[in-house]
Design a protein around this motif. Structure first.
Motif, PDB file in Angstrom:
ATOM      1  N   GLU A  76       9.239   4.364  -1.865  1.00  0.00           N
ATOM      2  CA  GLU A  76       9.305   5.129  -3.106  1.00  0.00           C
ATOM      3  C   GLU A  76      10.454   4.600  -3.965  1.00  0.00           C
ATOM      4  OE1 GLU A  76      10.226   9.667  -4.564  1.00  0.00           O
ATOM      5  OE2 GLU A  76       9.436   9.338  -2.545  1.00  0.00           O
ATOM      6  N   VAL A  77      10.131   4.225  -5.206  1.00  0.00           N
ATOM      7  CA  VAL A  77      11.132   3.740  -6.156  1.00  0.00           C
ATOM      8  C   VAL A  77      11.220   4.772  -7.274  1.00  0.00           C
ATOM      9  CG1 VAL A  77      11.785   1.884  -7.720  1.00  0.00           C
ATOM     10  CG2 VAL A  77      10.584   1.347  -5.602  1.00  0.00           C
ATOM     11  N   ALA A  78      12.387   5.374  -7.445  1.00  0.00           N
ATOM     12  CA  ALA A  78      12.564   6.446  -8.430  1.00  0.00           C
ATOM     13  C   ALA A  78      12.649   5.879  -9.852  1.00  0.00           C
ATOM     14  CB  ALA A  78      13.818   7.246  -8.103  1.00  0.00           C
ATOM     15  N   ASP A  79      12.665   6.770 -10.814  1.00  0.00           N
ATOM     16  CA  ASP A  79      12.725   6.399 -12.230  1.00  0.00           C
ATOM     17  C   ASP A  79      13.976   5.588 -12.561  1.00  0.00           C
ATOM     18  OD1 ASP A  79      10.429   7.932 -12.512  1.00  0.00           O
ATOM     19  OD2 ASP A  79      11.510   9.674 -13.271  1.00  0.00           O
ATOM     20  N   HIS A 124       0.809  -1.218   0.000  1.00  0.00           N
ATOM     21  CA  HIS A 124       0.000   0.000   0.000  1.00  0.00           C
ATOM     22  C   HIS A 124       0.843   1.270   0.000  1.00  0.00           C
ATOM     23  CE1 HIS A 124       0.847   0.730   4.285  1.00  0.00           C
ATOM     24  NE2 HIS A 124       0.897  -0.590   4.345  1.00  0.00           N
ATOM     25  N   ASP A 125       0.324   2.285  -0.661  1.00  0.00           N
ATOM     26  CA  ASP A 125       0.881   3.637  -0.692  1.00  0.00           C
ATOM     27  C   ASP A 125       2.328   3.709  -1.185  1.00  0.00           C
ATOM     28  OD1 ASP A 125      -1.510   4.719   0.283  1.00  0.00           O
ATOM     29  OD2 ASP A 125      -0.941   4.264   2.343  1.00  0.00           O
ATOM     30  N   CYS A 126       2.715   2.828  -2.090  1.00  0.00           N
ATOM     31  CA  CYS A 126       4.052   2.890  -2.688  1.00  0.00           C
ATOM     32  C   CYS A 126       4.010   3.770  -3.930  1.00  0.00           C
ATOM     33  CB  CYS A 126       4.533   1.493  -3.096  1.00  0.00           C
ATOM     34  SG  CYS A 126       4.955   0.444  -1.714  1.00  0.00           S
ATOM     35  N   ARG A 127       5.131   4.391  -4.245  1.00  0.00           N
ATOM     36  CA  ARG A 127       5.270   5.176  -5.474  1.00  0.00           C
ATOM     37  C   ARG A 127       6.341   4.516  -6.322  1.00  0.00           C
ATOM     38  NH1 ARG A 127       5.308  11.558  -4.034  1.00  0.00           N
ATOM     39  NH2 ARG A 127       3.219  11.646  -3.147  1.00  0.00           N
ATOM     40  N   VAL A 128       5.970   4.155  -7.530  1.00  0.00           N
ATOM     41  CA  VAL A 128       6.903   3.507  -8.449  1.00  0.00           C
ATOM     42  C   VAL A 128       7.069   4.409  -9.657  1.00  0.00           C
ATOM     43  CG1 VAL A 128       7.334   1.468  -9.858  1.00  0.00           C
ATOM     44  CG2 VAL A 128       6.201   1.225  -7.652  1.00  0.00           C
ATOM     45  N   GLY A 129       8.320   4.783  -9.947  1.00  0.00           N
ATOM     46  CA  GLY A 129       8.610   5.696 -11.044  1.00  0.00           C
ATOM     47  C   GLY A 129       8.504   5.039 -12.410  1.00  0.00           C
ATOM     48  N   SER A 130       8.817   5.804 -13.419  1.00  0.00           N
ATOM     49  CA  SER A 130       8.772   5.340 -14.804  1.00  0.00           C
ATOM     50  C   SER A 130       9.992   4.505 -15.139  1.00  0.00           C
ATOM     51  CB  SER A 130       8.723   6.541 -15.749  1.00  0.00           C
ATOM     52  OG  SER A 130       7.585   7.313 -15.493  1.00  0.00           O
TER      53      SER A 130
END
Length: 69
Positions: A29-32, A8-14
């Motif tokens: 959070e996983v960056a691009d 839940h609530d994770c951010r996955v980049g491009s």
């Protein structure tokens, strides 16, 4: 890939790559352009993987990894 899990609530980049069994705890959070290897097991939530980060197979990430913006 097979058996990858993003909690839940994770951010996955491009342009990210998740190998088999890659697992993210909540609020990660996983960056691009990052690559998450097989059977990654982050122990804590609220961590970050920086841009162009590479975490190899069976890594146990307990805090922010690689360079972040």
């Amino acid at each position: 890939m097979n058996y990858a899990h993003v909690a839940h609530d994770c951010r996955v980049g491009s342009h990210t790559i998740f190998a088999n069994g890659a697992t993210l705890a909540g609020h990660v959070e996983v960056a691009d352009f990052s690559t998450i290897g097989a059977f990654l097991r982050p122990c804590i939530s609220s961590g970050r993987v920086g841009i162009y980060g590479f975490l190899g197979g069976y890594t146990v990430a307990t805090r922010t990894c690689c360079r972040t913006r």
